[in-house]
Scaffold this motif. Structure first.
Motif, mmCIF file in Angstrom:
data_model
loop_
_atom_site.group_PDB
_atom_site.id
_atom_site.type_symbol
_atom_site.label_atom_id
_atom_site.label_comp_id
_atom_site.label_asym_id
_atom_site.label_seq_id
_atom_site.Cartn_x
_atom_site.Cartn_y
_atom_site.Cartn_z
ATOM 1 N N MET A 2 12.401 11.416 5.810
ATOM 2 C CA MET A 2 10.953 12.262 5.598
ATOM 3 C C MET A 2 10.610 11.898 4.084
ATOM 4 S SD MET A 2 10.821 13.522 8.460
ATOM 5 C CE MET A 2 9.357 14.590 8.087
ATOM 6 N N ASP A 3 11.313 11.035 3.400
ATOM 7 C CA ASP A 3 10.647 10.474 2.032
ATOM 8 C C ASP A 3 9.482 9.521 2.415
ATOM 9 O OD1 ASP A 3 12.537 11.744 0.812
ATOM 10 O OD2 ASP A 3 14.139 10.163 0.502
ATOM 11 N N THR A 4 8.516 9.411 1.265
ATOM 12 C CA THR A 4 7.507 8.519 1.089
ATOM 13 C C THR A 4 8.090 7.071 1.288
ATOM 14 O OG1 THR A 4 6.504 9.978 -0.129
ATOM 15 C CG2 THR A 4 5.618 7.665 -0.162
ATOM 16 N N SER A 5 7.543 6.344 2.037
ATOM 17 C CA SER A 5 7.922 4.990 2.364
ATOM 18 C C SER A 5 6.932 4.117 2.720
ATOM 19 C CB SER A 5 8.826 5.017 3.839
ATOM 20 O OG SER A 5 10.041 5.913 4.034
ATOM 21 N N TRP A 6 7.249 2.927 2.587
ATOM 22 C CA TRP A 6 6.089 1.664 2.875
ATOM 23 C C TRP A 6 6.607 0.758 3.814
ATOM 24 C CZ3 TRP A 6 7.164 4.305 -1.709
ATOM 25 C CH2 TRP A 6 6.234 4.310 -2.586
ATOM 26 N N THR A 7 5.621 0.262 4.508
ATOM 27 C CA THR A 7 5.728 -0.814 5.233
ATOM 28 C C THR A 7 5.459 -2.121 4.468
ATOM 29 O OG1 THR A 7 4.784 0.377 7.440
ATOM 30 C CG2 THR A 7 5.191 -1.983 7.635
ATOM 31 N N TYR A 8 6.329 -3.217 4.592
ATOM 32 C CA TYR A 8 5.907 -4.276 3.901
ATOM 33 C C TYR A 8 6.007 -5.393 4.699
ATOM 34 C CZ TYR A 8 11.063 -4.815 4.394
ATOM 35 O OH TYR A 8 12.357 -5.401 4.679
ATOM 36 N N ALA A 9 5.446 -6.471 3.972
ATOM 37 C CA ALA A 9 5.443 -7.872 4.752
ATOM 38 C C ALA A 9 5.621 -8.867 3.254
ATOM 39 C CB ALA A 9 4.024 -8.177 5.135
ATOM 40 N N MET A 10 6.768 -9.722 3.541
ATOM 41 C CA MET A 10 7.200 -10.440 2.344
ATOM 42 C C MET A 10 7.112 -11.902 3.049
ATOM 43 S SD MET A 10 10.594 -8.492 1.058
ATOM 44 C CE MET A 10 10.721 -6.857 0.482
ATOM 45 N N ASN A 45 5.788 -20.509 -0.208
ATOM 46 C CA ASN A 45 4.662 -20.685 0.293
ATOM 47 C C ASN A 45 4.532 -21.275 1.559
ATOM 48 O OD1 ASN A 45 3.175 -20.352 -2.100
ATOM 49 N ND2 ASN A 45 3.971 -22.425 -2.789
ATOM 50 N N THR A 46 5.559 -20.799 2.344
ATOM 51 C CA THR A 46 5.591 -21.106 3.796
ATOM 52 C C THR A 46 4.804 -20.093 4.691
ATOM 53 O OG1 THR A 46 7.623 -19.853 4.372
ATOM 54 C CG2 THR A 46 7.990 -22.000 3.528
ATOM 55 N N ASN A 47 4.763 -20.315 5.928
ATOM 56 C CA ASN A 47 4.125 -19.313 6.798
ATOM 57 C C ASN A 47 5.239 -18.395 7.345
ATOM 58 O OD1 ASN A 47 1.692 -20.246 6.668
ATOM 59 N ND2 ASN A 47 1.534 -21.847 8.485
ATOM 60 N N ILE A 48 6.549 -18.358 6.753
ATOM 61 C CA ILE A 48 7.592 -17.466 7.274
ATOM 62 C C ILE A 48 7.546 -16.058 6.644
ATOM 63 C CG2 ILE A 48 10.014 -17.137 7.683
ATOM 64 C CD1 ILE A 48 9.021 -19.235 9.534
ATOM 65 N N SER A 49 7.120 -15.021 7.338
ATOM 66 C CA SER A 49 7.307 -13.565 6.753
ATOM 67 C C SER A 49 8.098 -12.854 7.326
ATOM 68 C CB SER A 49 5.658 -13.268 7.004
ATOM 69 O OG SER A 49 4.863 -13.830 6.328
ATOM 70 N N LYS A 50 8.506 -11.772 6.422
ATOM 71 C CA LYS A 50 9.530 -10.806 6.855
ATOM 72 C C LYS A 50 8.834 -9.266 6.943
ATOM 73 C CE LYS A 50 14.208 -9.176 5.617
ATOM 74 N NZ LYS A 50 14.850 -9.600 6.755
ATOM 75 N N ILE A 51 8.905 -8.606 7.861
ATOM 76 C CA ILE A 51 8.229 -7.389 8.022
ATOM 77 C C ILE A 51 9.377 -6.209 7.993
ATOM 78 C CG2 ILE A 51 6.675 -6.079 9.147
ATOM 79 C CD1 ILE A 51 5.552 -8.775 8.350
ATOM 80 N N GLY A 52 9.151 -5.081 7.366
ATOM 81 C CA GLY A 52 10.189 -4.112 7.375
ATOM 82 C C GLY A 52 9.676 -2.947 6.694
ATOM 83 N N HIS A 53 10.154 -1.939 6.388
ATOM 84 C CA HIS A 53 9.971 -0.726 5.693
ATOM 85 C C HIS A 53 11.139 -0.361 4.897
ATOM 86 C CE1 HIS A 53 12.055 1.247 9.253
ATOM 87 N NE2 HIS A 53 12.483 2.261 8.295
#
Length: 265
Positions: free
Chosen positions: A168-176, A180-188
């Motif tokens: 229930m804490d304030t959270s963020w969805t992120y993309a890292m 400079n590649t096209n590889i991204s990591k998605i999480g929260h």
């Protein structure tokens, strides 16, 4: 979903309830309810603690056309997910079974049953379990809801409390993005910089290799909503997923998916 005409009614449900609580559905005495179901206790549902918008999950064709006004606006745009349910059989008249009398608030919103005897009577009714149709997003909400429910027994466990508090804490969805590649990591996470530092600990950056950097982040009031957006991004970019939380796509593709996930498209 259990839907409401105003955000206030949805918020009130979440304010007066706790993980694991249930909604009981009673047939209204209007032409929208068949004659044999009017005034009867019909079913019960366990609900998740996410604030949803109905049209993010259902198309107009899937909904009752009588629930749209002359301008095409849906009358019940707010809701919470139903994670599991029970249909009562027989379905007794509410005024014959319960001592508490429901007020007008129970029709557009919710009314809390305060008499323990009434609660026991409902829980003792014969019922048939109802499992909602398989749906990736709602299945995930069910698992989160189960993790939040208190354990049985007189003393709540510390670990369960920690799960609920953090969820229930304030959270963020992120993309890292990796360098400079096209590889991204998605999480929260509750702290994106903290999560970034933890991930980069496992990369030997001393030899000049690329590291992860924050590309996008979206703030949410709780971890459950942040997780839901994370999964929506994965759903939109399903064909671009590689391993674990990683995807291989252009910045433009990621941005498009990110915006769609925020608005629930």
């Amino acid at each position: 979903m259990a839907t409401f005409g105003s955000e206030g009614h949805m918020s009130r449900l979440l304010a007066i309830s706790a993980p694991g609580d249930r909604l009981v559905f009673v047939g209204t005495k209007t032409d929208r309810t068949s004659q044999e179901h009017q005034g009867r206790i019909l079913s019960m549902a366990e609900f998740g603690r996410l604030r949803l918008r109905t049209l993010d999950y259902f198309t107009k064709d899937q909904l009752d056309q009588r629930d749209f006004d002359t301008r095409g606006n849906f009358k019940f745009p707010f809701g919470v997910p139903i994670v599991r349910g029970w249909v009562f059989n027989p379905q007794p008249l509410v005024n014959e079974l319960l001592k508490q009398r429901l007020t007008m608030l129970a029709t557009p919103g919710v009314e809390e049953l305060t008499d323990p005897d009434d609660v026991d009577k409902i829980m003792a009714l014969p019922s048939t379990p109802f499992e909602p149709p398989p749906n990736l997003q709602f299945d995930q909400m069910r698992r989160v809801n189960d993790a939040l429910k208190p354990t049985t027994g007189p003393i709540p466990s510390t670990s369960n409390y920690e799960v609920e508090r953090s969820a229930m804490d304030t959270s963020w969805t992120y993309a890292m993005r990796f360098g400079n590649t096209n590889i991204s990591k998605i999480g929260h996470a509750t702290s994106v910089p903290g999560r970034l530092a933890e991930i980069n600990k496992h990369i030997p950056h001393e030899i000049g290799i690329a590291i992860w950097k924050i590309e996008l982040q979206q703030k949410w009031p709780d971890a459950i909503t942040a997780h839901a957006m994370e999964q929506k991004v994965f759903e939109i970019l399903e064909g671009k997923r590689t391993t674990g939380e990683r995807i291989n796509c252009s910045q433009k593709e990621l941005m498009t998916a990110w915006q769609r996930a925020i608005v629930g498209d």
